[in-house]
Design a protein around this motif. Structure first.
Motif, short mmCIF file in Angstrom:
data_model
loop_
_atom_site.label_atom_id
_atom_site.label_comp_id
_atom_site.label_asym_id
_atom_site.label_seq_id
_atom_site.Cartn_x
_atom_site.Cartn_y
_atom_site.Cartn_z
N ASP A 21 56.82 42.37 42.49
CA ASP A 21 55.45 42.05 42.82
C ASP A 21 54.70 42.78 42.04
O ASP A 21 54.56 44.10 42.36
CB ASP A 21 55.27 41.88 44.21
CG ASP A 21 53.74 41.54 44.83
OD1 ASP A 21 53.72 41.57 45.97
OD2 ASP A 21 53.15 41.32 43.87
N LEU A 22 53.90 42.18 40.91
CA LEU A 22 52.83 42.97 40.01
C LEU A 22 51.65 42.65 40.39
O LEU A 22 51.12 41.52 40.50
CB LEU A 22 53.36 42.69 38.59
CG LEU A 22 52.21 43.47 37.46
CD1 LEU A 22 52.35 44.79 37.68
CD2 LEU A 22 52.56 42.51 36.12
N ARG A 23 50.80 44.08 40.79
CA ARG A 23 49.56 43.96 41.07
C ARG A 23 48.84 44.41 39.95
O ARG A 23 48.88 45.56 39.36
CB ARG A 23 49.10 44.67 42.42
CG ARG A 23 50.05 44.59 43.57
CD ARG A 23 49.71 43.06 44.19
NE ARG A 23 50.54 42.71 45.05
CZ ARG A 23 50.40 43.08 46.52
NH1 ARG A 23 49.43 43.46 46.98
NH2 ARG A 23 51.21 42.45 47.43
N VAL A 24 47.82 43.63 39.54
CA VAL A 24 47.32 44.15 38.19
C VAL A 24 45.69 44.29 38.38
O VAL A 24 44.81 43.17 38.74
CB VAL A 24 47.62 42.79 37.09
CG1 VAL A 24 46.52 43.23 35.62
CG2 VAL A 24 48.82 42.52 36.79
N SER A 25 45.02 45.19 38.23
CA SER A 25 43.73 45.50 38.42
C SER A 25 43.12 45.13 37.09
O SER A 25 43.42 45.64 36.27
CB SER A 25 43.44 46.88 38.76
OG SER A 25 42.04 47.34 38.70
N LEU A 26 42.16 44.18 37.17
CA LEU A 26 41.58 43.76 36.09
C LEU A 26 40.10 44.35 35.67
O LEU A 26 39.62 44.33 34.52
CB LEU A 26 41.30 42.31 36.02
CG LEU A 26 42.33 41.10 36.06
CD1 LEU A 26 41.87 39.69 36.42
CD2 LEU A 26 43.37 41.38 35.28
N THR A 27 39.60 44.97 36.53
CA THR A 27 38.59 45.93 36.56
C THR A 27 38.28 46.71 37.65
O THR A 27 38.75 46.36 38.82
CB THR A 27 37.34 44.91 36.29
OG1 THR A 27 36.00 45.85 36.22
CG2 THR A 27 36.93 43.93 37.69
N TRP A 45 32.08 54.14 36.40
CA TRP A 45 33.28 53.26 35.77
C TRP A 45 34.16 53.66 34.72
O TRP A 45 33.57 54.48 33.97
CB TRP A 45 32.51 51.73 35.47
CG TRP A 45 31.45 51.41 36.64
CD1 TRP A 45 30.31 51.18 36.28
CD2 TRP A 45 31.85 51.24 38.00
NE1 TRP A 45 29.56 50.71 37.44
CE2 TRP A 45 30.45 50.74 38.49
CE3 TRP A 45 32.88 51.12 38.83
CZ2 TRP A 45 30.35 50.43 39.68
CZ3 TRP A 45 32.77 50.94 39.97
CH2 TRP A 45 31.37 50.41 40.60
N LEU A 46 35.32 53.11 34.64
CA LEU A 46 36.14 53.52 33.75
C LEU A 46 35.57 53.12 32.34
O LEU A 46 35.01 51.96 31.99
CB LEU A 46 37.41 52.63 33.78
CG LEU A 46 38.29 52.92 34.84
CD1 LEU A 46 39.46 51.75 35.17
CD2 LEU A 46 38.85 54.12 34.97
N ASP A 275 43.02 50.36 32.97
CA ASP A 275 43.08 50.90 31.91
C ASP A 275 44.53 51.22 31.32
O ASP A 275 44.65 52.28 30.78
CB ASP A 275 42.09 52.36 31.96
CG ASP A 275 42.59 53.14 33.40
OD1 ASP A 275 42.32 54.40 33.26
OD2 ASP A 275 43.29 52.47 34.11
N GLY A 276 45.52 50.39 31.84
CA GLY A 276 46.75 50.48 31.45
C GLY A 276 47.67 51.48 31.94
O GLY A 276 48.64 51.88 31.44
N GLN A 277 47.50 51.95 33.11
CA GLN A 277 48.32 52.95 33.58
C GLN A 277 49.26 52.05 34.72
O GLN A 277 49.00 51.29 35.53
CB GLN A 277 47.45 53.91 34.43
CG GLN A 277 46.55 54.65 33.72
CD GLN A 277 46.89 55.25 32.25
OE1 GLN A 277 47.84 56.10 32.21
NE2 GLN A 277 46.52 54.57 31.13
N ILE A 278 50.60 52.40 34.81
CA ILE A 278 51.47 52.35 35.87
C ILE A 278 51.62 53.12 37.00
O ILE A 278 51.47 54.28 36.87
CB ILE A 278 52.73 52.25 35.30
CG1 ILE A 278 53.10 51.15 34.03
CG2 ILE A 278 53.97 51.81 36.41
CD1 ILE A 278 52.80 49.88 34.53
#
Ligand code: SF4
Length: 337
Positions: A21-27, A45-46, A275-278
């Motif tokens: 189950d992958l959770r992806v934060s888009l912003t 903000w990032l 921002d592409g972190q696992i």
């Protein structure tokens, strides 16, 4: 416990759990300012250049689905509906083989307008955050007078077929903890599936206090004052929510009791930040960078390898009860639900 990270196949950790189950934060940005999440003025903000582009997100989700056995993808934020390329990202992920189930966690603002396009793009269902039905209380809790928009978003999601429409509610002592039965009555009347979430130590202000957290036991006691709750015979599996049949069913109500009834032993979640972190856990204090490798030209196998190695190091649980517990520096708004 097995000895070394797998060199192929799924996202396994040293405790034998497998993340599907992958959770992806888009912003990390949001159009609300919930008091238990961030200060009124918002956050730093990032930085834009560090944020993944739409194609980069789709590529990493593709690696997870095609090479790492991920079967569920949940888009989160901040608030994912404010991401301009959301519909296109959903469509590209829906085109992946094998096709993952796709869901979205949102505050519901603008969902009435976007629901038909998201459904057509391949979104399967939504979770909408709603902590009160009182307009004044909503404005105090979120610092925005937008309750009507959220209710409209719920109705729009149902009308578009993004079902089951689930509601996530956080109760806080002396703030909205008197609303549990009312929220359930509302959900039952509209056919929404309600889940209460114990407040977690993930706020940007680091002000979480266990004493103001409303526990699962208290929530259930409050509901039992009006409803007959019986254990749900359906298999729970790795689902965060423990569920009960309401008045004999088929309607259900759920409680996600991360603090008082942790379910880490069956955790199947992995997270990708905007921002592409696992992040292997909501409460992880360490992260693994995929953005750098991706932008340096790593191929999909290399990205998959790095993701497996990161997952292998996943801790047994969140450790909130551990005296040495450290709240992550990254706030909830930049991790996602
Ligand atoms: S706290 Fe971490 S390990 Fe536990 S269920 Fe949540 S994400 Fe999984």
């Amino acid at each position: 416990m097995t000895a070394a990270p797998p060199t192929d196949g799924v996202l396994a950790d040293r405790y034998g759990r497998v993340a599907r189950d992958l959770r992806v934060s888009l912003t990390d940005k949001c159009n609300l300012r919930c008091t238990y999440c961030m200060p009124a003025e918002g956050l730093a903000w990032l930085p834009g250049p560090q944020l993944l582009g739409d194609d980069e997100i789709v590529r990493l989700v593709g690696v997870a689905v095609r090479l790492l056995g991920v079967t569920e993808v949940r888009f989160t934020g901040g608030e994912p509906l404010i991401r301009p390329g959301l519909v296109g990202i959903v469509a590209a992920v829906a085109a992946l083989e094998p096709r993952p189930r796709i869901s979205l966690t949102t505050n519901g603002i603008g969902l009435d307008r976007l629901a038909p396009a998201l459904r057509a793009a391949g979104l399967d269902r939504v979770n909408v955050s709603l902590d009160t039905l009182d307009p004044q209380r909503f404005a105090r809790l979120t610092r925005r007078p937008r309750l009507a928009d959220v209710l409209g978003g719920l109705a729009g999601a149902a009308a578009a077929g993004l079902t089951p429409v689930k509601i996530n509610s956080v109760l806080m002592r002396g703030v909205n903890d008197d609303e549990a039965p009312g929220l359930l009555r509302f959900a039952l009347a509209h056919g929404y599936e309600l889940r209460f979430i114990e407040q977690m130590p993930l706020d940007a202000q680091h002000g979480w206090d266990r004493r103001t957290m409303v526990t699962a036991d208290e929530i259930l006691a409050s509901l039992r004052g009006e409803f007959d709750l019986t254990p749900d015979p359906a298999e729970r599996g790795a689902a965060p929510a423990e569920t009960w049949l309401v008045d004999g069913g088929p309607a259900r109500v759920g409680v996600i009791a991360s603090v008082t009834r942790p379910f880490c032993g069956d955790c199947d979640r992995t997270r990708l930040t905007a921002d592409g972190q696992i992040r292997t856990c909501l409460f992880a204090t360490e992260e693994s960078d995929l953005r750098g490798a991706l932008r340096a030209g790593a191929d999909d196998d290399e990205l998959a390898r790095r993701w497996r190695v990161a997952t292998w190091e996943k801790r047994a649980g969140h450790g909130i009860d551990d005296p040495a517990f450290l709240q992550p520096t990254r706030p909830m708004s930049a991790i996602g639900g």
